[in-house]
Design a protein around this motif. Structure first.
Motif, PDB file in Angstrom:
ATOM      1  N   LEU A 205     -13.885  31.551  -7.106  1.00 22.16           N
ATOM      2  CA  LEU A 205     -12.424  30.907  -6.636  1.00 22.16           C
ATOM      3  C   LEU A 205     -12.357  29.635  -7.422  1.00 22.16           C
ATOM      4  CD1 LEU A 205      -9.693  30.621  -5.183  1.00 22.16           C
ATOM      5  CD2 LEU A 205     -11.040  29.728  -3.340  1.00 22.16           C
ATOM      6  N   LEU A 206     -13.183  28.803  -7.276  1.00 19.87           N
ATOM      7  CA  LEU A 206     -13.039  27.387  -7.591  1.00 19.87           C
ATOM      8  C   LEU A 206     -13.050  27.561  -9.352  1.00 19.87           C
ATOM      9  CD1 LEU A 206     -15.672  25.555  -5.014  1.00 19.87           C
ATOM     10  CD2 LEU A 206     -13.138  25.334  -5.424  1.00 19.87           C
ATOM     11  N   ARG A 207     -13.938  28.234  -9.799  1.00 23.81           N
ATOM     12  CA  ARG A 207     -13.858  28.191 -11.214  1.00 23.81           C
ATOM     13  C   ARG A 207     -12.659  28.958 -12.040  1.00 23.81           C
ATOM     14  NH1 ARG A 207     -14.239  32.064 -14.521  1.00 23.81           N
ATOM     15  NH2 ARG A 207     -14.523  33.663 -12.770  1.00 23.81           N
ATOM     16  N   ARG A 208     -12.313  29.779 -11.436  1.00 26.29           N
ATOM     17  CA  ARG A 208     -11.057  30.575 -11.982  1.00 26.29           C
ATOM     18  C   ARG A 208      -9.821  29.716 -11.669  1.00 26.29           C
ATOM     19  NH1 ARG A 208      -8.968  33.763  -8.471  1.00 26.29           N
ATOM     20  NH2 ARG A 208     -10.921  34.180  -7.605  1.00 26.29           N
ATOM     21  N   SER A 209     -10.123  28.986 -10.414  1.00 29.69           N
ATOM     22  CA  SER A 209      -8.558  27.990 -10.210  1.00 29.69           C
ATOM     23  C   SER A 209      -8.665  26.877 -11.346  1.00 29.69           C
ATOM     24  CB  SER A 209      -8.523  27.759  -8.746  1.00 29.69           C
ATOM     25  OG  SER A 209      -8.588  28.765  -7.976  1.00 29.69           O
ATOM     26  N   HIS A 210      -9.567  26.576 -11.418  1.00 32.17           N
ATOM     27  CA  HIS A 210      -9.808  25.340 -12.669  1.00 32.17           C
ATOM     28  C   HIS A 210      -9.325  25.749 -14.008  1.00 32.17           C
ATOM     29  CE1 HIS A 210     -11.343  21.934 -14.733  1.00 32.17           C
ATOM     30  NE2 HIS A 210     -12.107  22.734 -15.370  1.00 32.17           N
ATOM     31  N   ALA A 211      -9.795  27.047 -14.330  1.00 30.76           N
ATOM     32  CA  ALA A 211      -9.324  27.576 -15.669  1.00 30.76           C
ATOM     33  C   ALA A 211      -8.004  27.726 -15.648  1.00 30.76           C
ATOM     34  CB  ALA A 211     -10.034  28.904 -15.977  1.00 30.76           C
ATOM     35  N   GLU A 212      -7.316  28.261 -14.509  1.00 33.13           N
ATOM     36  CA  GLU A 212      -6.003  28.530 -14.504  1.00 33.13           C
ATOM     37  C   GLU A 212      -4.862  27.389 -14.168  1.00 33.13           C
ATOM     38  OE1 GLU A 212      -5.879  31.814 -12.283  1.00 33.13           O
ATOM     39  OE2 GLU A 212      -6.970  33.064 -13.675  1.00 33.13           O
ATOM     40  N   GLY A 213      -5.571  26.119 -13.602  1.00 32.32           N
ATOM     41  CA  GLY A 213      -4.955  25.152 -12.975  1.00 32.32           C
ATOM     42  C   GLY A 213      -3.948  25.314 -11.757  1.00 32.32           C
ATOM     43  N   VAL A 214      -4.950  26.079 -10.910  1.00 27.72           N
ATOM     44  CA  VAL A 214      -4.403  26.415  -9.597  1.00 27.72           C
ATOM     45  C   VAL A 214      -4.846  25.435  -8.667  1.00 27.72           C
ATOM     46  CG1 VAL A 214      -4.056  28.304  -7.900  1.00 27.72           C
ATOM     47  CG2 VAL A 214      -4.155  28.885 -10.074  1.00 27.72           C
ATOM     48  N   PRO A 216      -5.142  23.673  -4.612  1.00 27.78           N
ATOM     49  CA  PRO A 216      -5.941  22.471  -4.479  1.00 27.78           C
ATOM     50  C   PRO A 216      -7.364  22.780  -5.389  1.00 27.78           C
ATOM     51  CG  PRO A 216      -6.147  23.023  -2.491  1.00 27.78           C
ATOM     52  CD  PRO A 216      -4.999  24.292  -3.120  1.00 27.78           C
ATOM     53  N   TRP A 217      -7.565  23.884  -5.656  1.00 31.00           N
ATOM     54  CA  TRP A 217      -9.025  24.618  -5.952  1.00 31.00           C
ATOM     55  C   TRP A 217      -9.670  23.954  -7.252  1.00 31.00           C
ATOM     56  CZ3 TRP A 217     -10.265  26.158  -1.473  1.00 31.00           C
ATOM     57  CH2 TRP A 217      -8.967  26.843  -0.626  1.00 31.00           C
ATOM     58  N   ALA A 218      -8.346  23.762  -8.066  1.00 32.12           N
ATOM     59  CA  ALA A 218      -8.702  23.161  -9.621  1.00 32.12           C
ATOM     60  C   ALA A 218      -9.332  21.842  -9.397  1.00 32.12           C
ATOM     61  CB  ALA A 218      -7.430  23.224 -10.440  1.00 32.12           C
ATOM     62  N   SER A 219      -8.664  20.974  -8.642  1.00 32.92           N
ATOM     63  CA  SER A 219      -9.116  19.515  -8.475  1.00 32.92           C
ATOM     64  C   SER A 219     -10.661  19.619  -7.698  1.00 32.92           C
ATOM     65  CB  SER A 219      -8.347  18.731  -7.841  1.00 32.92           C
ATOM     66  OG  SER A 219      -7.086  18.565  -8.391  1.00 32.92           O
ATOM     67  N   MET A 220     -10.881  20.631  -6.621  1.00 31.45           N
ATOM     68  CA  MET A 220     -11.963  20.623  -5.832  1.00 31.45           C
ATOM     69  C   MET A 220     -13.161  20.925  -6.992  1.00 31.45           C
ATOM     70  SD  MET A 220     -10.378  22.482  -2.426  1.00 31.45           S
ATOM     71  CE  MET A 220     -12.079  22.971  -1.868  1.00 31.45           C
ATOM     72  N   PHE A 221     -12.820  21.773  -7.963  1.00 31.99           N
ATOM     73  CA  PHE A 221     -13.951  22.177  -8.599  1.00 31.99           C
ATOM     74  C   PHE A 221     -14.555  21.210  -9.587  1.00 31.99           C
ATOM     75  CE2 PHE A 221     -15.393  23.704 -12.980  1.00 31.99           C
ATOM     76  CZ  PHE A 221     -16.149  24.784 -12.590  1.00 31.99           C
ATOM     77  N   THR A 222     -13.793  20.134  -9.958  1.00 33.87           N
ATOM     78  CA  THR A 222     -14.077  18.975 -10.687  1.00 33.87           C
ATOM     79  C   THR A 222     -14.598  17.932  -9.970  1.00 33.87           C
ATOM     80  OG1 THR A 222     -11.853  18.206 -10.952  1.00 33.87           O
ATOM     81  CG2 THR A 222     -12.736  19.672 -12.689  1.00 33.87           C
ATOM     82  N   ALA A 223     -14.059  18.092  -8.471  1.00 33.03           N
ATOM     83  CA  ALA A 223     -14.627  16.753  -7.650  1.00 33.03           C
ATOM     84  C   ALA A 223     -15.990  17.083  -7.083  1.00 33.03           C
ATOM     85  CB  ALA A 223     -13.492  16.693  -6.653  1.00 33.03           C
ATOM     86  N   GLY A 224     -16.886  18.248  -7.516  1.00 34.07           N
ATOM     87  CA  GLY A 224     -18.179  18.409  -6.892  1.00 34.07           C
ATOM     88  C   GLY A 224     -18.167  19.658  -6.260  1.00 34.07           C
TER      89      GLY A 224
END
Length: 249
Positions: A205-214, A216-224
């Motif tokens: 979920l976090l990886r996919r959301s980061h790739a798609e810019g979704v 709050p998961w996208a920011s959570m992915f890069t925040a650790g």
């Protein structure tokens, strides 16, 4: 104007504040379904924050439950893990007797493999308040799921969420949690694989959301969170045999 105190810790709930003995948080399309579910659980004897309607700003109003989040504790003793397991079992058993409205709206970020009963979907240390009462909070992601999927996440987050922990110590905690739950052989046999699948689903979920810019998961992915769940997912898979032994009776 009542004083509003910002509450930290939530990642996906939007702005959450405390006002006196209440919590105010965004009202969403799923709030009516979640509120009906929580009220049914409370009527069945489950201690959950009391829903108190909607305020003038359109936010949902909930009972504020004082205490410390389980997340803040470095470790939990076996007796505490058994108590949490028993609490999860009580929630599941009460949920099994609840029939949601056919037109209910639910919002859950990770699709469930079934819809046997409505589940909290985030029964984790960051949502358990431990004080005079032990109460799970943040029910906004509640939605139809399965007992196994919800239990797998709860057991993993409470006992297998630190990849640096020696597997034997984690396995002992897992055994205590599942003993407290009173899981039968079918659940015990299925849990090792289900825990690995559920942890992997969180990372995906976090990886996919980061790739798609979704958010709050996208920011959570890069925040650790992305690195954490990648590590934990690998840890749960790597020690599968230890979990099988721990769950054998």
């Amino acid at each position: 104007m009542p004083h509003e105190e910002a509450l930290s810790g939530g990642n996906a709930s939007g702005a959450v504040v405390r006002v006196g003995d209440t919590v105010r948080k965004p009202w969403t399309a799923s709030t009516p379904s979640v509120t009906a579910y929580v009220r049914a659980l409370r009527a069945a004897g489950i201690d959950a924050p009391e829903p108190r309607g909607r305020d003038d700003a359109g936010r949902q109003v909930l009972e504020y439950v004082p205490g410390e989040l389980a997340l803040m504790r470095a470790t939990m003793a076996a007796v505490e893990l058994r108590r949490v397991g028993a609490l999860v079992r009580a929630i599941h058993d009460a949920s099994a007797g609840y029939t949601p409205a056919a037109d209910g709206i639910w919002e859950s970020a990770i699709p469930a493999p079934g819809s046997d009963l409505v589940c909290h979907n985030d029964l984790a240390p960051w949502n358990l308040v431990m004080g005079e009462r032990w109460v799970f909070i943040d029910w906004d992601a509640a939605a139809p799921s399965t007992r196994l999927w919800d239990l797998a996440y709860a057991a993993q987050t409470f006992t297998l969420n630190d990849a640096s922990l020696e597997a034997a110590a984690a396995a002992a905690g897992l055994a205590a949690f599942i003993d407290g739950y009173g899981a039968d052989e079918t659940l015990r046999d299925a849990l090792p694989d289900a825990m690995a699948e559920r942890a992997a689903a969180m990372h995906d979920l976090l990886r996919r959301s980061h790739a798609e810019g979704v958010e709050p998961w996208a920011s959570m992915f890069t925040a650790g969170h992305g690195g954490h769940w990648a590590s934990v997912s690998g840890y749960v898979r790597a020690h599968h045999a230890a979990w099988v032994v721990a769950l054998s009776r």
